[in-house]
Design an enzyme around this catalytic site. Structure first.
Site, short mmCIF file in Angstrom:
data_model
loop_
_atom_site.label_atom_id
_atom_site.label_comp_id
_atom_site.label_asym_id
_atom_site.label_seq_id
_atom_site.Cartn_x
_atom_site.Cartn_y
_atom_site.Cartn_z
N TYR A 110 0.85 -1.20 0.09
CA TYR A 110 -0.03 0.03 0.04
C TYR A 110 0.88 1.36 -0.02
O TYR A 110 1.79 1.37 0.58
CB TYR A 110 -0.79 0.01 1.11
CG TYR A 110 -1.69 1.19 1.35
CD1 TYR A 110 -2.99 1.32 0.61
CD2 TYR A 110 -1.30 2.37 1.89
CE1 TYR A 110 -3.98 2.53 0.83
CE2 TYR A 110 -2.03 3.43 2.01
CZ TYR A 110 -3.22 3.71 1.31
OH TYR A 110 -3.93 4.64 1.51
N GLU A 198 -3.43 7.49 -4.23
CA GLU A 198 -3.37 6.35 -3.69
C GLU A 198 -3.17 5.21 -4.54
O GLU A 198 -3.75 5.01 -5.67
CB GLU A 198 -4.68 5.92 -2.86
CG GLU A 198 -4.72 4.65 -2.01
CD GLU A 198 -6.05 4.12 -1.34
OE1 GLU A 198 -6.10 4.53 -0.26
OE2 GLU A 198 -6.76 3.70 -2.02
#
Ligand code: GDP
Ligand code: MN
Length: 422
Positions: A110, A198
């Site tokens: 992530y 993101e």
């Protein structure tokens, strides 16, 4: 404004951030063969393009090994209503899918850059446990998430990026490409005036390459003037009424209740919402006509409110500051006549020339319910919706016009209202 995955990936690609080879997006099965060809050899991944994450679990991301499989998958996803924890219970309609070449995944990480409002600077958020919902991970195992603030002047520094890379468990030979990728990601963030970029997952392939498999991005609407391409783009989340309100220059917020509220100013909108809730009702929407509303705008606002079929009563709550209550009263009178208002209308005016404004409303002969305080108005609107005659406010504010500054009585009346009204 939120960007779709493919739009963000296009920006990534332009900055040299590795993304999977793509065949682009399609809205029709007829375009599928061309897209598969552009993406390259099988297997492929077909992905719903909607402004919400959690698509994988919701059935909006599927792998396909053959063209026939790709067709079946694309057919299923195009036109589906995708419901994920991020879409709300109603879900969103999938009108477009992205066709990418599938990636051979070894690890899912992530990585994001967000605007940290408390620190007043961007921050890198990273975790070796990507692919899952980061909110859930943050809640259950916050220690698995790394946070690294970015100096807004110096930007991401090599040592910082290296530190993040090592914390993600990357191999020494992957650190160089990672540093480059993270710095380029921060360039996207800055150049696009984003408040969030993101990559989840950022994958390490079986060969050891780093690829941005998914992308999510939101930009700052206040920077539209620097990005005409965004300003021109269709707002995918706006309803028909949102768009109409925007055209007229009114702030419009849709809610779930049945009282249409016309107010001026965001603060008054919030206070109205709270007070209506306290009185046992719930607003269907808010139209904030701002400080400089004229009769025309008030009329357009009424029209928008009334297009919402859930509205059972209209509550006008206006504070005349620079604007006089007489102007608003005239606006309300004209608007009511023009739209042929049939629903109960409660009007509460306060501020400059309030007595003259109220006198105009009374003289107009229009069927409306005047209120002398916000609390009184909220109660009357709630009663009108429930189709019950309401009693005068207990604290007497309804009778004494001068007591209007008192927003909410100390003791909230518990009984259902009864008694007559004019
Ligand atoms: P999201 O669920 O909306 O965040 O959509 P993602 O693009 O992140 O995809 C969800 C999950 O599908 C990923 O975490 C992967 O596990 C899987 N996935 C997506 N693309 C591929 C791919 O190219 N190859 C493989 N093997 N899995 C993929
Ligand atoms: Mn994802």
């Amino acid at each position: 404004m939120k960007l779709l995955e493919y739009e963000a990936k296009d920006l990534f690609r332009a900055k040299g951030i590795a993304v999977p080879p793509t065949g682009g997006t399609i809205r029709d099965l007829k375009q599928l063969a061309g897209a598969l060809k552009r993406a390259g050899k099988a297997p492929w991944v077909i992905k719903a393009q909607v402004l919400a994450g959690g698509r994988g679990k919701a059935g909006g991301v599927k792998l396909a090994k053959t063209p026939a499989e790709a067709k079946a998958v694309a057919k299923m996803i195009l036109g589906m209503t995708l419901i994920s924890p991020q879409t709300g219970p109603k879900g969103v309609l999938v009108r477009e899918v992205l066709v990418d070449r599938a990636t051979d995944i070894d690890r899912e990480l992530y990585l994001s850059i967000v605007l940290d409002r408390r620190e007043g600077r961007p921050a890198i958020i990273a975790s070796a446990e990507g692919g899952v919902e980061i909110e859930k991970l943050a809640h259950e195992r916050p220690e698995a998430i790394l946070r690294e603030p970015i100096d807004p002047i110096r930007g991401v520094e090599d040592w910082q990026a290296r530190r993040v890379g090592f914390a993600l468990g990357l191999k020494p030979e992957q650190i160089g490409p990672f540093v480059k990728m993270l710095k380029q990601l921060s360039r996207v963030f800055i150049d696009q005036d984003a408040n969030m970029v993101e990559v989840n997952p950022l994958v390490v392939t079986k060969k050891g390459d780093l690829i941005a498999l998914d992308a999510k991005m939101a930009t700052d609407d206040n920077a539209y003037y620097r990005h005409p391409e965004f300003a021109k783009r269709e707002d995918l989340e706006a309803t028909a009424l949102d768009k109409e309100a925007k055209k007229v220059g009114i702030n419009y917020i849709e809610l779930d209740g049945n009282i249409g509220c016309l107010v001026n100013g965001a603060g008054l909108a919030m206070a109205t919402m709270d007070t209506v809730s306290l009185a046992g009702g719930s607003p269907a929407n808010f139209l904030d006509v701002g400080g400089g509303a004229n009769a025309d705008q008030v009329t357009r606002a009424f029209q928008i409110i009334l297009k919402d079929k859930r509205v059972k009563a209209v509550l006008v709550n206006i504070f005349g500051g620079i604007m006089k209550c007489t102007t608003i009263a005239e606006g309300v009178i004209t608007a009511t006549k023009r739209v042929g208002l049939k629903l109960p209308l409660v009007v509460r005016l306060e501020g400059t020339q309030v007595e003259e404004g109220k006198a105009l409303l009374t003289k107009s002969g229009i069927k409306l319910i005047q209120a002398d305080s916000l609390w009184d108005a909220a109660q009357k609107a709630v009663a009108a919706v429930k189709n019950l005659p309401e009693e005068p406010a207990k604290n007497g504010a309804a009778k004494k016009g001068k007591a209007a500054g008192n927003l909410v009585p100390a003791a909230r009346p518990q009984r259902k209202t009864s008694g007559g009204q004019k």
